[in-house]
Design a protein around this motif. Structure first.
Motif, PDB file in Angstrom:
ATOM      1  N   GLU A  47       0.709  -1.258  -0.005  1.00  0.00           N
ATOM      2  CA  GLU A  47       0.037   0.258   0.007  1.00  0.00           C
ATOM      3  C   GLU A  47       0.978   1.217   0.150  1.00  0.00           C
ATOM      4  OE1 GLU A  47      -2.540  -0.543   3.347  1.00  0.00           O
ATOM      5  OE2 GLU A  47      -3.933  -1.805   2.447  1.00  0.00           O
ATOM      6  N   GLN A  50       2.667   1.665  -3.277  1.00  0.00           N
ATOM      7  CA  GLN A  50       1.336   2.302  -4.205  1.00  0.00           C
ATOM      8  C   GLN A  50       1.123   3.749  -4.088  1.00  0.00           C
ATOM      9  OE1 GLN A  50      -2.197  -0.251  -3.886  1.00  0.00           O
ATOM     10  NE2 GLN A  50      -1.444  -1.593  -5.574  1.00  0.00           N
ATOM     11  N   ARG A  51       1.152   4.217  -2.831  1.00  0.00           N
ATOM     12  CA  ARG A  51       0.971   5.502  -2.464  1.00  0.00           C
ATOM     13  C   ARG A  51       2.352   6.306  -2.966  1.00  0.00           C
ATOM     14  NH1 ARG A  51       2.757   9.106   0.705  1.00  0.00           N
ATOM     15  NH2 ARG A  51       3.986   7.772   2.127  1.00  0.00           N
ATOM     16  N   GLU A  53       4.524   5.342  -5.280  1.00  0.00           N
ATOM     17  CA  GLU A  53       4.316   5.467  -6.853  1.00  0.00           C
ATOM     18  C   GLU A  53       3.173   6.650  -7.329  1.00  0.00           C
ATOM     19  OE1 GLU A  53       3.442   1.361  -7.806  1.00  0.00           O
ATOM     20  OE2 GLU A  53       5.799   1.002  -7.833  1.00  0.00           O
ATOM     21  N   TYR A  54       2.078   6.805  -6.769  1.00  0.00           N
ATOM     22  CA  TYR A  54       1.249   7.415  -6.886  1.00  0.00           C
ATOM     23  C   TYR A  54       1.961   8.959  -6.751  1.00  0.00           C
ATOM     24  CZ  TYR A  54      -2.896  10.547  -6.758  1.00  0.00           C
ATOM     25  OH  TYR A  54      -3.738  11.674  -6.895  1.00  0.00           O
ATOM     26  N   GLU A  55       2.443   9.169  -5.836  1.00  0.00           N
ATOM     27  CA  GLU A  55       2.798  10.566  -5.495  1.00  0.00           C
ATOM     28  C   GLU A  55       4.307  10.892  -6.667  1.00  0.00           C
ATOM     29  OE1 GLU A  55       2.477  12.602  -3.191  1.00  0.00           O
ATOM     30  OE2 GLU A  55       0.629  11.778  -2.510  1.00  0.00           O
ATOM     31  N   GLU A  57       4.345   9.694  -9.599  1.00  0.00           N
ATOM     32  CA  GLU A  57       3.635  10.107 -10.681  1.00  0.00           C
ATOM     33  C   GLU A  57       3.242  11.574 -10.594  1.00  0.00           C
ATOM     34  OE1 GLU A  57       2.820   9.593 -14.645  1.00  0.00           O
ATOM     35  OE2 GLU A  57       4.054   8.230 -13.360  1.00  0.00           O
ATOM     36  N   LYS A  58       2.447  11.807  -9.546  1.00  0.00           N
ATOM     37  CA  LYS A  58       2.154  13.223  -9.280  1.00  0.00           C
ATOM     38  C   LYS A  58       3.137  14.282  -9.460  1.00  0.00           C
ATOM     39  CE  LYS A  58       0.853  14.864  -5.389  1.00  0.00           C
ATOM     40  NZ  LYS A  58       0.129  15.125  -3.961  1.00  0.00           N
TER      41      LYS A  58
END
Length: 165
Positions: A47, A50-51, A53-55, A57-58
């Motif tokens: 988790e 993923q968080r 990776e999301y950050e 990407e952002k």
């Protein structure tokens, strides 16, 4: 993948010279707890990954947007600079043209003033010639009327009387 519950509920067949049942159960229980802790940690790490990776990407999108904005700002600055240069060139050309026009107007005024002065000088010279001719005539007349002969005539006229009849 085996679950902690499956480890806890695992049953083994009994043998004559087998392991102690309590030790096996305790070991399986401990193994299930460790497995459960590792499984939970693994889920949390996934988790978190993923968080992150999301950050990431952002932030990549923000970086891309900033790069695009920087390129656009550089292009805009270059355009503004070019437009300012063109405007400055245009202003300079207009100024040069206006200065040239103004100088030509002044040159024309000077030509007209010189022509006017020449005409005025010609007229004044003509008037001066007339004045000099008049002065000569007046001098001639003065010489005539102030001459000795005229004085004698005037004296005789003064002495003359009218004769009565």
């Amino acid at each position: 993948m085996i679950t902690a519950m499956e480890i806890r509920n695992q049953q083994f067949s009994k043998a004559v010279r087998g392991y102690k049942e309590d030790e096996v159960k305790n070991f399986l229980y401990q193994l299930a707890q460790d497995y459960e802790a590792l499984y939970s940690e693994n889920v949390k790490l996934r988790e978190e990954m993923q968080r992150v990776e999301y950050e990431i990407e952002k932030y990549r999108k923000i970086e891309e947007t900033m790069n695009n904005s920087l390129v656009l700002a550089q292009q805009t600055a270059e355009e503004v600079k070019n437009n300012a240069q063109k405007e400055a060139d245009l202003i300079l050309e207009n100024s040069k043209r206006k200065i040239a026009e103004t100088l030509m107007i002044y040159q024309e005024i000077i030509k007209r003033l010189n022509l006017f002065n020449a005409e005025l000088k010609s007229q004044v010279n003509g008037q001066l010639e007339l004045l000099e001719k008049n002065e000569k005539k007046v001098e001639e007349l003065s010489n005539f009327f102030y001459a000795k002969d005229i004085k004698d005539v005037l004296e005789k006229l003064e002495k003359a009387t009218l004769v009565e009849n």
